[in-house]
Design a protein around this motif. Structure first.
Motif, PDB file in Angstrom:
ATOM      1  N   ARG A  38     -10.022  -3.557   0.305  1.00 33.24           N
ATOM      2  CA  ARG A  38      -9.031  -2.768  -0.442  1.00 33.24           C
ATOM      3  C   ARG A  38      -7.834  -2.413   0.426  1.00 33.24           C
ATOM      4  NH1 ARG A  38     -12.992   1.443  -3.681  1.00 33.24           N
ATOM      5  NH2 ARG A  38     -13.864  -0.100  -5.135  1.00 33.24           N
ATOM      6  N   ALA A  39      -8.088  -2.053   1.680  1.00 36.53           N
ATOM      7  CA  ALA A  39      -6.981  -1.717   2.580  1.00 36.53           C
ATOM      8  C   ALA A  39      -6.109  -2.943   2.840  1.00 36.53           C
ATOM      9  CB  ALA A  39      -7.529  -1.156   3.896  1.00 36.53           C
ATOM     10  N   THR A  42      -3.868  -3.486  -0.093  1.00 34.23           N
ATOM     11  CA  THR A  42      -2.784  -2.514  -0.027  1.00 34.23           C
ATOM     12  C   THR A  42      -1.719  -2.978   0.956  1.00 34.23           C
ATOM     13  OG1 THR A  42      -4.235  -0.668  -0.611  1.00 34.23           O
ATOM     14  CG2 THR A  42      -2.198  -0.114   0.557  1.00 34.23           C
ATOM     15  N   ASP A  45       0.438  -5.660  -0.517  1.00 36.82           N
ATOM     16  CA  ASP A  45       1.420  -5.082  -1.444  1.00 36.82           C
ATOM     17  C   ASP A  45       2.571  -4.407  -0.699  1.00 36.82           C
ATOM     18  OD1 ASP A  45       0.138  -5.957  -3.708  1.00 36.82           O
ATOM     19  OD2 ASP A  45      -0.809  -4.044  -4.179  1.00 36.82           O
ATOM     20  N   VAL A  46       2.253  -3.731   0.401  1.00 35.03           N
ATOM     21  CA  VAL A  46       3.295  -3.066   1.199  1.00 35.03           C
ATOM     22  C   VAL A  46       4.225  -4.103   1.818  1.00 35.03           C
ATOM     23  CG1 VAL A  46       3.719  -1.674   3.285  1.00 35.03           C
ATOM     24  CG2 VAL A  46       1.918  -1.002   1.671  1.00 35.03           C
ATOM     25  N   ARG A  51       4.914  -1.969  -3.114  1.00 39.79           N
ATOM     26  CA  ARG A  51       4.612  -0.541  -3.055  1.00 39.79           C
ATOM     27  C   ARG A  51       4.963  -0.009  -1.677  1.00 39.79           C
ATOM     28  NH1 ARG A  51      -1.463   1.359  -2.758  1.00 39.79           N
ATOM     29  NH2 ARG A  51      -0.316   3.142  -1.928  1.00 39.79           N
ATOM     30  N   PRO A  54       0.856   3.896   1.991  1.00 34.79           N
ATOM     31  CA  PRO A  54       0.248   5.207   1.721  1.00 34.79           C
ATOM     32  C   PRO A  54       0.648   6.228   2.797  1.00 34.79           C
ATOM     33  CG  PRO A  54      -1.373   3.471   1.441  1.00 34.79           C
ATOM     34  CD  PRO A  54      -0.160   2.832   2.054  1.00 34.79           C
ATOM     35  N   TRP A  57      -0.046   6.208   6.754  1.00 31.64           N
ATOM     36  CA  TRP A  57      -0.371   4.867   7.254  1.00 31.64           C
ATOM     37  C   TRP A  57       0.694   4.476   8.266  1.00 31.64           C
ATOM     38  CZ3 TRP A  57      -2.723   0.222   4.390  1.00 31.64           C
ATOM     39  CH2 TRP A  57      -3.964   0.580   3.847  1.00 31.64           C
TER      40      TRP A  57
END
Length: 199
Positions: A38-39, A42, A45-46, A51, A54, A57
């Motif tokens: 999952r990380a 993420t 996506d970054v 996105r 988070p 981060w």
């Protein structure tokens, strides 16, 4: 006590073993793999601009290069590697005299049980190399950078450091900051070498 495998196992048995072994208090080996996956998604996506990172981060500049996305291995291979990268831990788990848990040589064992359960050899190679980016030293950079798996291993270790942050006191802890600083330096060195060899 050390668990060993004496006969080939099905992947469902491997999943069951991972689910039944704690990576850290309250987090099974399987759950850890899912959190790393999952990380990583993420991070993708970054890096892709879909996105913002988070809160708290730390994504190094080298990871924000679109070239690193093009150098990732196939999505199916990467997903299996990330979820199963510690799959051998249930079979090498030992508790020392002070009650501390250790997983000696778990990367090699993880590759072995993954292959024994019928897993893909390309995934197995990534599993075997999983600790390399964590432990990367200056004199190992050229060898590491020459691997086709290098970019995938780098982003995965970055995902893992974020996924594991709570184990080390959170995203503001000294331990997390030390890990990110090391990864920032080594990642820059590896990517510079990869880019130089591509030109």
């Amino acid at each position: 006590m050390t668990n060993t495998i004496n006969a080939p196992m099905a992947q469902k048995d491997l999943i069951s073993a991972m689910r039944g072994c704690e990576q850290t208090a309250g987090v099974s080996v399987l759950r850890h793999g899912v959190l790393v996956r999952r990380a990583y998604l993420t991070l993708i996506d970054v890096i892709s601009g879909r996105r913002a990172a988070p809160e708290r981060w730390r994504v190094p500049d080298w990871a924000m290069n679109q070239d690193i996305l093009r150098r990732q291995m196939t999505p199916e291979v990467v997903a299996a590697y990330q979820v199963y990268h510690d799959c051998g831990k249930p079979f090498v788990r030992v508790v020392d005299a002070d009650g501390r848990v250790h997983f000696p040589d778990h990367a090699a064992e993880s590759e072995r049980v993954w292959l024994e359960s019928g897993g893909n050899a390309e995934v197995g190679s990534l599993i075997r190399m999983d600790m390399d980016a964590h432990l990367l030293k200056g004199d190992q950079i050229a060898d590491f950078a020459s691997r086709p798996q290098a970019a995938t291993l780098l982003l995965t270790v970055l995902a893992e450091v974020h996924a594991n942050a709570e184990m080390f006191g959170g995203l503001n802890s000294d331990s997390f900051k030390i890990k990110i600083k090391h990864l920032d330096k080594r990642g820059r060195q590896v990517l510079a070498m990869i880019n130089a060899s591509a030109n």
